[in-house]
Design an enzyme around this catalytic site. Structure first.
Site, mmCIF file in Angstrom:
data_model
loop_
_atom_site.group_PDB
_atom_site.id
_atom_site.type_symbol
_atom_site.label_atom_id
_atom_site.label_comp_id
_atom_site.label_asym_id
_atom_site.label_seq_id
_atom_site.Cartn_x
_atom_site.Cartn_y
_atom_site.Cartn_z
ATOM 1 N N ASN A 1 14.787 10.380 -18.729
ATOM 2 C CA ASN A 1 14.722 8.962 -18.296
ATOM 3 C C ASN A 1 15.157 8.103 -19.318
ATOM 4 O O ASN A 1 15.966 8.520 -20.267
ATOM 5 C CB ASN A 1 13.126 8.806 -18.039
ATOM 6 C CG ASN A 1 12.389 8.976 -19.505
ATOM 7 O OD1 ASN A 1 12.680 8.189 -20.541
ATOM 8 N ND2 ASN A 1 11.371 9.778 -19.613
ATOM 9 N N LYS B 1 25.143 28.298 -16.180
ATOM 10 C CA LYS B 1 25.173 26.888 -15.331
ATOM 11 C C LYS B 1 25.028 27.418 -13.838
ATOM 12 O O LYS B 1 25.764 28.384 -13.182
ATOM 13 C CB LYS B 1 26.464 26.571 -15.726
ATOM 14 C CG LYS B 1 26.803 25.266 -14.956
ATOM 15 C CD LYS B 1 28.293 24.673 -15.280
ATOM 16 C CE LYS B 1 28.543 23.453 -14.672
ATOM 17 N NZ LYS B 1 29.765 23.044 -14.403
ATOM 18 N N ASP C 1 0.081 16.874 -21.286
ATOM 19 C CA ASP C 1 -0.069 15.551 -21.820
ATOM 20 C C ASP C 1 -0.492 15.238 -23.142
ATOM 21 O O ASP C 1 -1.458 15.814 -23.571
ATOM 22 C CB ASP C 1 -1.079 14.792 -20.746
ATOM 23 C CG ASP C 1 -0.989 13.113 -20.940
ATOM 24 O OD1 ASP C 1 -1.025 12.780 -22.169
ATOM 25 O OD2 ASP C 1 -1.035 12.540 -20.130
ATOM 26 N N LYS D 1 -5.500 4.445 -16.651
ATOM 27 C CA LYS D 1 -4.878 5.262 -17.548
ATOM 28 C C LYS D 1 -6.011 5.406 -18.925
ATOM 29 O O LYS D 1 -6.006 6.390 -19.512
ATOM 30 C CB LYS D 1 -3.485 5.073 -18.033
ATOM 31 C CG LYS D 1 -2.506 5.740 -17.343
ATOM 32 C CD LYS D 1 -0.926 5.238 -17.494
ATOM 33 C CE LYS D 1 -0.124 5.725 -16.395
ATOM 34 N NZ LYS D 1 1.078 5.211 -16.182
#
Ligand code: PMT
Length: 395
Positions: free
Chosen positions: A207, A287, A304, A335
């Site tokens: 990200n 690959k 988590d 959360k």
């Protein structure tokens, strides 16, 4: 601010000339300065220069009967509010890392209970040398020690790279800003940056996290007097001074390294990392070739880290971050409840110029008894204000 008693250690390096300016700045601001020079330092600058600037005799020898009649080396170690070694040579760092006390400056560093700031200065190859780096890692893990620098750039020997001593003005600003003690004695573990989940040897899922928010939190916790371990995903920003960085790649690595850091002792756990929620169920050995029009990746849920640490029987005070684009408060509170957190810091990452990979942010902090909004402003400013809030909220 109240005048401080600064013990300035000077070791052998061409950057010693900058320390004369540092003494001048400290004296001008009303601080008391006493200077100790090693034999190597005397090859670059004279004690007379520092005597004239500090208005105090300069100490160069451990076994000096005359000096011991006045302020002996143990009294000098107790006198100091802050010890600064600038420049700190590779040799001095090695001796300090190993607890040697074979000259006046190293003996003072062993005898003092004051914080010790080190401003390394050396050739870039010496700085990069793995033995120097091993010593730096040892020193960075010592709660009494702060590492200030080095800077990057052109060097007196003609090389370019890391190893330049910070400028006198930058050192001066750090001395007068340190330490504020809001989190003195606390052990803080922070996660930062993205994780990378490998698809094959050349591709991964990740990200846009740059690590800036987490690194600002680590620097602010350190400036507040805490001992900080930063468990960091792959980022390109430098480690904050005095913070121990434990690099990781994947979400599973992050859980393992964060758990190890918490086992070493942790009062406050802050999760700023943007951890990948899913990873490919297997990483191809070679690959993957583009032989098909479509491709489907099977993903499995990642562990988590934050929820795992918060669920421990003797969990530290746990703080999560929530990056949201809609219903920010609703999702953040959810959360906090689901992961059993003491606090959550929500940021709306849909606002242009804030959040991911930006120098600025705006957050709203929620905890069971209240809430507070901070920003928009720099991530550094937000981190400092979050430390004020945490210092109030910590048991
Ligand atoms: O790195 P920057 O570019 O400076 O950007 C900062 C940031 C936007 C990444 C940061 O401010 C932020 O919001 N971090 C949390 C990102 C996020 O999306 O969190 P989440 O909603 O997926 O997770 C909630 C909390 O659980 C977070 O504290 C996260 O670190 C933690 N978590 C999540 C999943 C997981 N597998 N393990 C975790 O520990």
């Amino acid at each position: 601010m109240a005048p401080k008693r600064i013990l300035l250690g000077i070791t052998g390096g061409i950057a010693a000339y900058k320390s004369a300016e540092l003494v001048r700045l400290l004296k001008k601001a009303g601080h008391e300065v006493r200077v100790v020079m090693t034999r190597g330092a005397e090859a670059f600058v004279t004690p007379l220069t520092f005597q004239a600037l500090s208005g105090e005799p300069v100490r160069t020898s451990l076994l000096d009967p005359e000096a011991e009649q006045g302020m002996g080396h143990i009294e000098l170690a107790k006198w100091a509010d802050h010890v600064i070694v600038a420049p700190a040579s590779a040799d001095f760092l090695a001796r300090l890392a190993n607890g040697l006390a074979d000259d006046l400056l190293s003996t003072l560093c062993c005898a003092t209970e004051a914080p010790i700031a080190l401003a390394p200065a050396m050739n870039q190859a010496m700085w990069n040398n793995r033995r120097t780096q091993r010593n730096i890692e040892l020193l960075a893990g010592d709660p009494q020690i702060q590492l200030w620098g080095p800077d990057q750039g052109s060097q007196a020997c003609g090389d370019t790279g890391p190893g330049r001593m910070l400028e006198a003005q930058a050192l001066f600003e750090r001395i007068v800003a340190e330490p504020d003690g809001r989190l003195a004695g606390k052990r803080v573990v922070i996660t930062a940056g993205p994780t990378r989940e490998p698809i094959d040897p050349v591709r991964y899922i990740s990200n846009h996290s740059s690590g800036k928010m987490g690194y600002a939190m680590a620097a602010a916790a350190r400036a507040a007097g805490a001992k900080v371990i930063l468990v960091s995903g792959p980022v390109t920003i430098p480690a904050p001074a005095g913070v121990v960085v434990r690099p990781v790649i994947t979400a599973e690595d992050m859980l393992a390294e964060a758990s190890r850091a918490v086992d070493e002792g942790c009062d406050l756990f802050i999760a700023t990392a943007a951890v990948a929620d899913y990873r490919p169920d297997c990483c191809a050995d070679d690959k993957i070739k583009k032989t098909q029009e479509d491709m489907t990746l099977a993903l499995v849920r990642n562990p988590d880290t934050l929820a795992t640490i918060a669920a421990r029987p003797n969990a530290p005070f746990t703080v999560g971050f929530a990056a949201e684009t809609t219903d920010v408060e609703h999702y953040a509170r959810d959360k906090m409840q689901r992961k059993q957190l003491n606090m959550i810091v929500a940021n709306d990452v849909s606002v242009p110029g804030l959040g991911f990979n930006s120098d600025r942010n705006a957050v709203t902090v929620f905890w069971p008894g209240g809430q507070q909004s901070i920003g928009p402003e720099s991530k550094t400013g937000i981190a400092s204000q979050l430390m004020d809030l945490l210092a109030e909220q910590l048991p």
